[in-house]
Scaffold this active site. Structure first.
Site, PDB file in Angstrom:
ATOM      1  N   GLU A  96       6.977  -2.553   4.175  1.00  0.00           N
ATOM      2  CA  GLU A  96       6.455  -1.647   5.030  1.00  0.00           C
ATOM      3  C   GLU A  96       5.139  -1.153   4.797  1.00  0.00           C
ATOM      4  O   GLU A  96       4.351  -0.771   5.843  1.00  0.00           O
ATOM      5  CB  GLU A  96       7.290  -0.404   5.374  1.00  0.00           C
ATOM      6  CG  GLU A  96       8.451  -0.848   6.201  1.00  0.00           C
ATOM      7  CD  GLU A  96       8.199  -1.442   7.584  1.00  0.00           C
ATOM      8  OE1 GLU A  96       7.546  -0.965   8.392  1.00  0.00           O
ATOM      9  OE2 GLU A  96       9.069  -2.605   8.134  1.00  0.00           O
ATOM     10  N   HIS A 132       2.773  -3.017   3.199  1.00  0.00           N
ATOM     11  CA  HIS A 132       1.778  -3.933   3.862  1.00  0.00           C
ATOM     12  C   HIS A 132       1.684  -4.040   5.309  1.00  0.00           C
ATOM     13  O   HIS A 132       0.610  -4.276   6.037  1.00  0.00           O
ATOM     14  CB  HIS A 132       2.256  -5.368   3.406  1.00  0.00           C
ATOM     15  CG  HIS A 132       2.318  -5.502   1.837  1.00  0.00           C
ATOM     16  ND1 HIS A 132       3.569  -5.815   1.214  1.00  0.00           N
ATOM     17  CD2 HIS A 132       1.430  -5.604   0.761  1.00  0.00           C
ATOM     18  CE1 HIS A 132       3.266  -5.801  -0.130  1.00  0.00           C
ATOM     19  NE2 HIS A 132       1.908  -5.862  -0.318  1.00  0.00           N
ATOM     20  N   GLN A 148      -5.839 -10.261 -12.616  1.00  0.00           N
ATOM     21  CA  GLN A 148      -5.677  -8.930 -12.498  1.00  0.00           C
ATOM     22  C   GLN A 148      -4.568  -8.416 -13.492  1.00  0.00           C
ATOM     23  O   GLN A 148      -4.262  -7.179 -13.537  1.00  0.00           O
ATOM     24  CB  GLN A 148      -5.650  -8.302 -11.131  1.00  0.00           C
ATOM     25  CG  GLN A 148      -4.483  -8.376 -10.342  1.00  0.00           C
ATOM     26  CD  GLN A 148      -4.606  -8.096  -8.859  1.00  0.00           C
ATOM     27  OE1 GLN A 148      -5.513  -8.694  -8.152  1.00  0.00           O
ATOM     28  NE2 GLN A 148      -3.823  -7.085  -8.637  1.00  0.00           N
TER      29      GLN A 148
HETATM   30  P1  AMP Z   1      -0.350  -5.588  -3.202  1.00  0.00           P
HETATM   31  O1  AMP Z   1       0.519  -6.695  -2.278  1.00  0.00           O
HETATM   32  O2  AMP Z   1       0.509  -4.849  -3.955  1.00  0.00           O
HETATM   33  O3  AMP Z   1      -1.490  -6.213  -3.936  1.00  0.00           O
HETATM   34  O4  AMP Z   1      -0.888  -4.705  -2.221  1.00  0.00           O
HETATM   35  C1  AMP Z   1      -1.435  -5.160  -1.074  1.00  0.00           C
HETATM   36  C2  AMP Z   1      -2.160  -4.068  -0.329  1.00  0.00           C
HETATM   37  O5  AMP Z   1      -1.079  -3.326   0.207  1.00  0.00           O
HETATM   38  C3  AMP Z   1      -3.136  -3.006  -1.295  1.00  0.00           C
HETATM   39  O6  AMP Z   1      -4.025  -2.583  -0.404  1.00  0.00           O
HETATM   40  C4  AMP Z   1      -1.918  -1.862  -1.363  1.00  0.00           C
HETATM   41  O7  AMP Z   1      -2.835  -0.698  -1.739  1.00  0.00           O
HETATM   42  C5  AMP Z   1      -1.402  -1.914  -0.141  1.00  0.00           C
HETATM   43  N1  AMP Z   1      -0.049  -0.923  -0.224  1.00  0.00           N
HETATM   44  C6  AMP Z   1       0.828  -1.450  -1.309  1.00  0.00           C
HETATM   45  N2  AMP Z   1       2.151  -0.639  -1.264  1.00  0.00           N
HETATM   46  C7  AMP Z   1       1.743   0.238  -0.243  1.00  0.00           C
HETATM   47  C8  AMP Z   1       2.269   1.092   0.255  1.00  0.00           C
HETATM   48  N3  AMP Z   1       3.457   1.797   0.057  1.00  0.00           N
HETATM   49  N4  AMP Z   1       1.879   2.089   1.371  1.00  0.00           N
HETATM   50  C9  AMP Z   1       0.479   1.710   1.792  1.00  0.00           C
HETATM   51  N5  AMP Z   1      -0.032   0.688   1.211  1.00  0.00           N
HETATM   52  C10 AMP Z   1       0.384  -0.249   0.497  1.00  0.00           C
END
Ligand code: AMP
Length: 281
Positions: A35, A37, A61
Site C-alpha cells: 500500500e 507504493h 544500493q
Molecule cells: P522501495 O520499493 O522500497 O524502494 O520503495 C519505493 C518507493 O516507495 C520509495 O520512494 C519508498 O520511500 C516508498 N515507500 C516504501 N514504503 C512506503 C510506505 N510504507 N509508505 C510510503 N511510501 C513508501
C-alpha cells in the site's frame, strides 16, 4: 499496460506518448509492492496523463549481499497491482541493461556518512546512480518518493538541485499497518514472532515524540529507546533527532515543525527503518 525491459523500446514508446500527452509521472520501486507504493501510484495517477512505474532491485544500493539475495520479489503480483492502478507503463530492466560495465560513485557530503549512510556504506551512491539513470531514461515531469525513506528523499532532492534535473519531486507520507508498523517489502521476511516485535520501532518513535515534547532530555529518551529495543529483541542501529531540511543531528527540538525522529533496528533477520515528524504537516 505496456511492459518494457529495454531502455530504447521504452524511450520510443514514451516519445510517442509525450507527443499527445502533457505530463509523465515516475514511481521508482524495487517491487514487492504494498500500500505504500500504491499511495505513490495514486498520487501520480491524479497529477499526470501518463504514469511509469519502474521495478528494479538495484544491486549498487545493497551493501549486504545476503539482503540483496533475499530481497522479496513478486513480479506477477506486482504487475496485477499495477494494472489495477491503471498504470500505463512498467519498466523492469535487468542489471546488464541498467549498468553494463559502467559504475560511478556519487557523494553527498554531510549526508551519506550519517544514519543510513553510516550503517550502509555506499547505499546512497547506489540510490543516486539508479535514480539519475531513471530520470535520464524516462525524463519524468514529476517523480514520487515516500517519506518512509526520509534520508533518501533528502538525498534525491539534493541530487536534483545539484545536477539540475528538470523534474519536480513529490513526497508522500508513510503508509502504516493498523498497529503502526511502517509498510515495507522487507516485512514479508518477518516470522510471525518477529512481526509482533517489529512494532517496537513505531512504539519507540511515538514514545520519544511525547517525551521530548514534555521536555525530557534526549539522552534519557535514548536510554529508554535502547531498553525498549532490547526488551523486544531488536538490535538498535541508530535512534536520532534531526532537522528535516538538511538532516543535521540534534539533541533537542529547535523547531518542532522541522524536527524528525529516525530509527533503524534489526528484528530477527530483517533490518527495518522508520521515522516520525515531531509536528506533522
Ligand atoms: P522501495 O520499493 O522500497 O524502494 O520503495 C519505493 C518507493 O516507495 C520509495 O520512494 C519508498 O520511500 C516508498 N515507500 C516504501 N514504503 C512506503 C510506505 N510504507 N509508505 C510510503 N511510501 C513508501
Amino acid at each position: 499496460m505496456h511492459i518494457f525491459r529495454e531502455i530504447k523500446a521504452l524511450q520510443a514508446h514514451l516519445r510517442l506518448l509525450r507527443s499527445t500527452h502533457s505530463s509523465v509521472g515516475l514511481v521508482p520501486t524495487m517491487g514487492a509492492l504494498h500500500e505504500g507504493h500504491i499511495s505513490l501510484l495514486k498520487a501520480a495517477r491524479k497529477q499526470n496523463n501518463v504514469i511509469v512505474c519502474s521495478i528494479y532491485v538495484n544491486p549498487t544500493q545493497f551493501n549486504n549481499p545476503d539482503d540483496l539475495k533475499k530481497y522479496p520479489r513478486s513480479i506477477d503480483a506486482d504487475l496485477d497491482s499495477l494494472r489495477s492502478q491503471n498504470c500505463d507503463v512498467v519498466f523492469c530492466p535487468d542489471d546488464a541493461e541498467m549498468y553494463g560495465d559502467a559504475d560511478v560513485g556519487i557523494a553527498f557530503p554531510g549526508l551519506d556518512n550519517i544514519l543510513e549512510g553510516e550503517f550502509r556504506p555506499g547505499h546512497f551512491s547506489g540510490v543516486a546512480q539508479v535514480v539519475a539513470k531513471l530520470f535520464h531514461i524516462v525524463e519524468p515531469d514529476h517523480a514520487y518518493f515516500g517519506e518512509k525513506d526520509f534520508q533518501q528523499v533528502v538525498v534525491i532532492q539534493r541530487l536534483v538541485e545539484a545536477l539540475k534535473f528538470p523534474v519536480s519531486i513529490v513526497t508522500m507520507p508513510i503508509v502504516r499497518e493498523p498497529d503502526g508498523l511502517a509498510m515495507s517489502s522487507r516485512n514479508r521476511r518477518l516470522s510471525p514472532a518477529d512481526r509482533k516485535q517489529a512494532i517496537v520501532l513505531y512504539d519507540c518513535l511515538t514514545y520519544a515524540r511525547e517525551a521530548l515534547v514534555r521536555h525530557e532530555s534526549f539522552s534519557s529518551v535514548q536510554d529508554a529507546v535502547r531498553k525498549k529495543c532490547s526488551e523486544h529483541n531488536a538490535k538498535l542501529e541508530y535512534f536520532c533527532l534531526a532537522d528535516t531540511r538538511g538532516l543535521n543531528l540534534r539533541n533537542e527540538i529547535a523547531d518542532p515543525k522541522n524536527a524528525i525522529l529516525l530509527i533503524a533496528a534489526q528484528v530477527g533477520p530483517v533490518r527495518l527503518i522508520d521515522n516520525l515528524r515531531i509536528q506533522p504537516d
